[in-house]
Scaffold this motif. Structure first.
Motif, mmCIF file in Angstrom:
data_model
loop_
_atom_site.group_PDB
_atom_site.id
_atom_site.type_symbol
_atom_site.label_atom_id
_atom_site.label_comp_id
_atom_site.label_asym_id
_atom_site.label_seq_id
_atom_site.Cartn_x
_atom_site.Cartn_y
_atom_site.Cartn_z
ATOM 1 N N PHE A 44 -13.897 -6.520 18.260
ATOM 2 C CA PHE A 44 -13.693 -5.161 18.746
ATOM 3 C C PHE A 44 -13.268 -5.244 20.207
ATOM 4 O O PHE A 44 -14.055 -5.636 21.073
ATOM 5 C CB PHE A 44 -14.976 -4.335 18.620
ATOM 6 N N LEU A 45 -12.021 -4.884 20.470
ATOM 7 C CA LEU A 45 -11.496 -4.904 21.835
ATOM 8 C C LEU A 45 -11.469 -3.489 22.391
ATOM 9 O O LEU A 45 -11.111 -2.538 21.683
ATOM 10 C CB LEU A 45 -10.075 -5.468 21.855
ATOM 11 N N LYS A 46 -11.833 -3.347 23.659
ATOM 12 C CA LYS A 46 -11.672 -2.059 24.320
ATOM 13 C C LYS A 46 -10.185 -1.828 24.561
ATOM 14 O O LYS A 46 -9.512 -2.685 25.140
ATOM 15 C CB LYS A 46 -12.431 -2.018 25.640
ATOM 16 N N GLY A 47 -9.686 -0.697 24.083
ATOM 17 C CA GLY A 47 -8.255 -0.457 24.170
ATOM 18 C C GLY A 47 -7.918 0.920 24.680
ATOM 19 O O GLY A 47 -8.779 1.795 24.812
ATOM 20 N N GLN B 260 -4.786 -3.645 24.883
ATOM 21 C CA GLN B 260 -6.150 -4.017 25.242
ATOM 22 C C GLN B 260 -6.303 -3.938 26.752
ATOM 23 O O GLN B 260 -5.361 -4.186 27.505
ATOM 24 C CB GLN B 260 -6.505 -5.400 24.717
ATOM 25 N N LEU B 261 -7.498 -3.581 27.196
ATOM 26 C CA LEU B 261 -7.786 -3.470 28.614
ATOM 27 C C LEU B 261 -8.315 -4.796 29.145
ATOM 28 O O LEU B 261 -8.757 -5.663 28.386
ATOM 29 C CB LEU B 261 -8.805 -2.359 28.847
ATOM 30 N N ASN B 262 -8.286 -4.948 30.441
ATOM 31 C CA ASN B 262 -8.891 -6.117 31.063
ATOM 32 C C ASN B 262 -10.416 -6.008 30.994
ATOM 33 O O ASN B 262 -10.954 -4.960 30.661
ATOM 34 C CB ASN B 262 -8.441 -6.232 32.520
ATOM 35 N N PHE C 95 -14.714 -0.406 29.268
ATOM 36 C CA PHE C 95 -15.180 0.614 28.324
ATOM 37 C C PHE C 95 -15.059 2.004 28.945
ATOM 38 O O PHE C 95 -14.779 2.998 28.263
ATOM 39 C CB PHE C 95 -16.634 0.347 27.932
ATOM 40 N N ALA C 96 -15.288 2.092 30.247
ATOM 41 C CA ALA C 96 -15.212 3.386 30.924
ATOM 42 C C ALA C 96 -13.794 3.951 30.918
ATOM 43 O O ALA C 96 -13.594 5.162 31.069
ATOM 44 C CB ALA C 96 -15.708 3.247 32.365
ATOM 45 N N LYS C 97 -12.795 3.067 30.745
ATOM 46 C CA LYS C 97 -11.395 3.504 30.705
ATOM 47 C C LYS C 97 -10.858 3.602 29.284
ATOM 48 O O LYS C 97 -9.790 4.185 29.055
ATOM 49 C CB LYS C 97 -10.525 2.515 31.489
ATOM 50 N N LEU D 155 -9.799 -3.048 16.252
ATOM 51 C CA LEU D 155 -10.481 -3.935 15.325
ATOM 52 C C LEU D 155 -9.516 -5.006 14.845
ATOM 53 O O LEU D 155 -8.510 -4.718 14.190
ATOM 54 C CB LEU D 155 -11.032 -3.154 14.129
ATOM 55 N N LEU D 156 -9.832 -6.260 15.160
ATOM 56 C CA LEU D 156 -9.055 -7.396 14.687
ATOM 57 C C LEU D 156 -9.823 -8.071 13.558
ATOM 58 O O LEU D 156 -11.014 -8.362 13.687
ATOM 59 C CB LEU D 156 -8.801 -8.382 15.832
ATOM 60 N N ASP D 157 -9.137 -8.340 12.460
ATOM 61 C CA ASP D 157 -9.769 -8.853 11.249
ATOM 62 C C ASP D 157 -10.354 -10.249 11.451
ATOM 63 O O ASP D 157 -9.779 -11.083 12.166
ATOM 64 C CB ASP D 157 -8.746 -8.874 10.117
ATOM 65 N N ALA D 158 -11.490 -10.504 10.785
ATOM 66 C CA ALA D 158 -12.170 -11.786 10.947
ATOM 67 C C ALA D 158 -11.306 -12.966 10.531
ATOM 68 O O ALA D 158 -11.381 -14.046 11.140
ATOM 69 C CB ALA D 158 -13.462 -11.777 10.127
#
Length: 399
Positions: free
Chosen positions: A345-348, A357-359, A369-371, A377-380
Motif C-alpha cells: 500500500f503506497l501513499k499516493g 506515489q509520494l515521497n 500520508f498527510a498529503k 495497492l500493488l499486487d503481492a
C-alpha cells in the motif's frame, strides 16, 4: 485460528465473515442522522395533509373565473390557519405559501399576475390552468404508505422526509462503541517535555480523527505500559465497554510485544495475526463473543493504512453501513518496482488523470500520508508495473 501469513483478500474475507451488525436500537430521529434504518417506515399522514398553496397569491375556482372574470376577494388564509370554510365560485381569497386551499377553490394565481381594485380581483395570467400552484393532498405520500425501506441510510433529506411523515422515533443500527489502547513505554503525550528515548504519541490523534469522520464519538483512549499484566487488565476494561477495541503497537513478536498474549488471557479467539503486506505485516484480529479486537502495528503510517483497509469497513459493517474505501483503476504516472510475495500500500496522489506515489513511504513517516488522497495497492505476486499501466487505488476519506 491462523498464525501464518495470509493474503490481503483473505484477511478482509475473514473480518467480513466474523463481524455482523449490532442489535438495532430505538432512537429519536434527531439523533439518528447518518445511521441505517433497521425497519420499514410507514407514513403517519398524507403529505401534504391538505390541498396546499405553493405560492403567495389568490385562491379561486377556475371555472368560476371563466364565468365571472372579476372575482370578489373575501378574506385571507395565512399559513398555519386552522379555519375551514367553503368558498363560492364568484369569490377569491388572499392566500399565502403553505396555507390550506379553501373548499371550493382549486387553483392559486400568483400575486404578480393580478390586479386588485376595490377588493375585486382581475387575473392577467394567460397560462393559468385548473390546479395551478396547488399541491394536492397526499401528492407526496399517502398515510400508511411505505415512506422509507429498511437498510436505508438516514441522509439529511431522508430524515427530513420521514419527519414530515410524522415520524419522530426510528429503529436503527447504532454506531459501535470503540476504545483505543496505546502501548509503548517510549510514548510521550504532545505538549509535555520530551525525554531522551521518547517520541511524541500520534496514533490516537490519527485514529480519533478518522473515527470522528465516521461520526463515532465518545471514544475511550487507554494507555498501557509494556508489561503483560498491565495490558491484560487494560484490555479487559476496554472490552467491557466496547464493541471494537483498537490496540496500537505491541503486536509483533518482540520481547515487549504482549498484544497476542493479553488477548488470549482475556478469552479472545485469534482469527489471524499476520498479513502478507507492507506496511502492516503484524496485524492481529480476534473475537470475543460479539466484540472485535484489532491489533494494529505501532508505526503511524502502518496504523492508518490498516485502519482504512480493515477497521473502517469492519466498523461500517457493525452499523450495517457500507464504509469501504472507493476503488478505482487508474493509470500510473510512473514505474513501480517491488519485491514479490507482499501486497504493498503506497501513499499516493490522484489528480484525476493519473496517480503518483509520494515521497516518504516508510511506515514511521506520516508526512506523505498527510498529503495523500489515495492508497495505491500493488499486487503481492507482481514485481513491476509500467508507467501508464492501470493500477488499483483506494480513495481516502476527505471529510
Amino acid at each position: 485460528m491462523s498464525s501464518e501469513f495470509i493474503h490481503v483478500a483473505e484477511a478482509k474475507r475473514l473480518i467480513g465473515e466474523n463481524i455482523s451488525s449490532l442489535p438495532p436500537v430505538k432512537m429519536l430521529l434527531e439523533n439518528a442522522a447518518g445511521m441505517v434504518l433497521a425497519e420499514d417506515i410507514f407514513s403517519k399522514t398524507d403529505i401534504p395533509p391538505f390541498n396546499q398553496s405553493s405560492m403567495d397569491g389568490y385562491a379561486l375556482n377556475f371555472e368560476g373565473l371563466k364565468t365571472h372574470e372579476n372575482l370578489e376577494i373575501n378574506g385571507e388564509v395565512p399559513a398555519g390557519s386552522g379555519t375551514q370554510f367553503t368558498m363560492p365560485p364568484q369569490n377569491a381569497i388572499r392566500i399565502f405559501t403553505g396555507a390550506p386551499v379553501p373548499e371550493g377553490a382549486d387553483t392559486v394565481v400568483m400575486q404578480e399576475k393580478v390586479k386588485v381594485i376595490a377588493k375585486v380581483l382581475q387575473v392577467d395570467d394567460p397560462k393559468l390552468t385548473a390546479g395551478s400552484n396547488v399541491r394536492m393532498k397526499g401528492s407526496e405520500i399517502r398515510s400508511g404508505d411505505l415512506a422509507m425501506k429498511k437498510n436505508t441510510l438516514l441522509s439529511p433529506a431522508a430524515a427530513g422526509f420521514i419527519s414530515g411523515a410524522g415520524i419522530n422515533e426510528v429503529l436503527v443500527y447504532p454506531r459501535p462503541a470503540v476504545s483505543i489502547i496505546l502501548t509503548g513505554d517510549e510514548l510521550c503525550k504532545p505538549g509535555e517535555p520530551l525525554k531522551y528515548g521518547q517520541v511524541y504519541e500520534s496514533n490516537s490523534y490519527s485514529l480519533l480523527a478518522a473515527l470522528k469522520l465516521l461520526h463515532i464519538d465518545g471514544v475511550k483512549v487507554y494507555t498501557a505500559e509494556d508489561r503483560l499484566e498491565t495490558l491484560i487488565k487494560v484490555l479487559n476494561e476496554a472490552l467491557e465497554h466496547s464493541d471494537a477495541v483498537l490496540l496500537t503497537g505491541g503486536v509483533s513478536v518482540g520481547d515487549y510485544d504482549f498484544v497476542v498474549s493479553a488477548a488470549s488471557a482475556n478469552g479472545v479467539s485469534q482469527i489471524f495475526h499476520k498479513i502478507r503486506q507492507k506496511p502492516g505485516k503484524p496485524f492481529y484480529f480476534g473475537k470475543k463473543e460479539n466484540k472485535s479486537i484489532f491489533g494494529l502495528p505501532g508505526n503511524p503510517a502502518s496504523v492508518l493504512s490498516c485502519f482504512y483497509e480493515y477497521v473502517l469497513p469492519a466498523l461500517g459493517r457493525m452499523s450495517n453501513h457500507q464504509s469501504e474505501l472507493v476503488k478505482l483503476m487508474v493509470p500510473s504516472s510512473e514505474k513501480f518496482i517491488k519485491t514479490s510475495g507482499l501486497s504493498q500500500f503506497l501513499k499516493g496522489f490522484y489528480d484525476g488523470a493519473a496517480v503518483s506515489q509520494l515521497n516518504a513511504q516508510e511506515s514511521f513517516r506520516l508526512s506523505s500520508f498527510a498529503k495523500a488522497n489515495c492508497l495505491i495497492l500493488l499486487d503481492a505476486d507482481r514485481t513491476e508495473y509500467s508507467a501508464g499501466e492501470l493500477v488499483e487505488i483506494h480513495l481516502l476519506p476527505s471529510s
